[in-house]
Design an enzyme around this catalytic site. Structure first.
Site: not given
Length: 357
Positions: A206-208
Site C-alpha cells: 500500500v503506497h499510493r
C-alpha cells in the site's frame, strides 16, 4: 547508433535492464544512461547495479524532493545539456514519471527522436500525474512501444498516428511488456529476505497517495487486512512515511508482518512464494500474473485491463466489504498460459525496431 536512456526510479531500471541487455547484444549500438534521481532509493547503491546486472548510469542528476513543476523543469534543463553534449540518435523513455516527461520534452525540442516504452496506457483518471505524463509523452514521441493490445487500441482511438506533432512518420508497435522480460530473467536470482514466512502468506503493498493520504480509504484497506490476518499471514513491505501514518492513526493487527521496503530480488522471492497479492501498485499487478499468482488490486481503476477481463485480477478500491468478499469468494482464473505481454521478447523487438528505422 547511440541511444540515450532516461530513468528516474528503481522500477524503471528493472524494466530498462532487459532492453540494455538487448542493446548490448546488438551490433553497432551504444547506450548512455541518465538517472534523474527522481525517486531517492537507499537500495540503489553500487550493489544494486552489480546484483541486477544493470549498467551504472553515466549521469546522475540527483533531482528529487521538489514539486512536480520544479522537478520537471530542472530535469528538462539538465537533460538538455546532456543531449547537446552526447548528441544521441534516439532518446529512450519509460512509463509515466516526471523523468519520462522531462526527457521527451527536452529531446523533442532539440529534434532528437524519442521512443516511448509502455506507450498507450490509460487509467482515464486525469487526477493522476502519471496519466498526464504518459499522454504528453505519447504526443511528442516518434515511436510508441505499446505493451498490450489494449494500449495499442487506446492510441488508435485517440487518432494516432495522425494527431502526432511528430508527423506521419510516427510508428506505433505492440512489442509486449519489458517487465515480463525482466521477471523471466531475474526469477533465477531471487533472494529470500530476512523475515519469517508462513507456508501460505499473502503479500500486500500500500503506497499510493490516493490511499495513504485518505483516512477513510486507508481505514477501509487496513480494516480488511486486519480481518484477513486473523487466518493468514500478511507480509507488508511498508514505506516509512506510510508506517508513520498507520502508527499514528490506526491499530494494525500484530498478525500483519510489516517490514521495511525490500530490494527487487527479494521482492521477486516474496511474490514467487506467496499465495495471493494485494496491492495498489501498477507493476505488481503484472508481476503477480507473470509468477502465476491471483491479485486483488486496491484501486478504483487500472491500466492493465486485460488482467481484469481475464479474471486474474479484481479491482476492489478501498472498500472493506468488497475486499473481504473477493478474498473469500472470488474464483480467480488459474490458467496462466495466455500470452498477454509478449512472452519475454519485448526487449529484442524494441531494439530490432530502432535498428530498422
Amino acid at each position: 547508433m547511440k541511444i540515450l536512456t532516461i530513468l528516474g526510479a528503481r522500477p524503471q531500471f528493472v524494466k530498462a535492464s532487459s532492453v540494455s541487455r538487448a542493446i548490448n547484444n546488438a551490433e553497432n549500438i551504444s547506450e548512455v544512461i541518465v538517472h534523474t534521481g527522481q525517486h531517492f532509493d537507499s537500495n540503489m547503491s553500487k550493489i544494486f547495479f552489480d546484483e541486477m546486472h544493470i549498467p551504472v548510469p553515466k549521469y546522475n542528476l540527483n533531482i528529487n524532493g521538489l514539486s512536480h513543476g520544479a522537478m520537471t523543469g530542472q530535469m528538462i534543463e539538465k537533460i538538455e545539456e546532456i543531449l547537446q553534449l552526447e548528441k544521441p540518435d534516439w532518446v529512450l523513455v519509460y512509463g509515466d514519471t516526471n523523468s519520462t516527461l522531462a526527457g521527451s520534452i527536452a529531446a523533442s525540442k532539440l529534434h532528437i527522436k524519442v521512443a516511448h516504452v509502455e506507450a498507450g496506457l490509460r487509467s482515464f483518471n486525469m487526477k493522476m500525474p502519471e496519466e498526464i505524463n504518459r499522454i504528453l509523452t505519447d504526443r511528442v514521441s516518434d515511436v510508441l512501444f505499446c505493451p498490450t493490445s489494449s494500449a495499442l487500441n487506446n492510441l488508435k482511438q485517440e487518432g494516432y498516428p495522425n494527431i502526432s506533432s511528430r508527423g506521419c512518420n510516427q510508428s506505433i508497435v505492440n512489442v509486449g511488456d519489458v517487465m515480463q522480460d525482466s521477471a523471466i530473467y531475474y526469477k533465477d536470482f531471487a533472494t529470500k529476505p530476512d523475515v519469517e514466512l508462513a507456508n501460505n502468506y499473502i503479500l500486500a503493498t500500500v503506497h499510493r497517495a490516493e490511499n495513504t493520504d485518505n483516512k477513510e480509504r486507508l481505514s477501509g484497506i487496513f480494516d480488511a487486512l486486519n480481518e484477513i490476518a486473523k487466518t493468514k499471514q500478511v507480509v507488508l513491505p511498508l514505506h516509512p512515511r506510510t508506517k508513520a501514518i498507520l502508527e499514528k492513526n490506526y491499530d494494525v493487527s500484530p498478525n500483519i508482518t510489516m517490514i521495511t521496503p525490500v530490494g527487487y530480488l527479494e521482492m521477486v522471492y516474496l511474490i514467487m512464494n506467496s499465495d495471493l497479492i494485494m496491492t495498489d501498485s501498477g507493476g505488481l499487478q503484472k508481476e503477480a500474473f507473470f509468477f502465476k499468482k491471483p491479485c486483488i488490486t486496491l484501486r478504483d481503476e487500472t491500466e492493465w485491463v486485460e488482467l481484469i477481463e481475464n479474471q486474474y485480477n479484481v479491482l476492489v478500491g478501498a472498500d472493506k466489504n468488497k475486499i473481504l468478499d473477493v478474498f473469500t469468494r472470488f474464483d480467480f482464473n488459474q490458467d496462466y498460459d495466455r500470452d498477454l505481454y509478449g512472452a519475454g521478447s519485448a526487449s529484442k523487438r524494441i531494439v530490432d525496431k530502432l535498428i530498422s528505422i
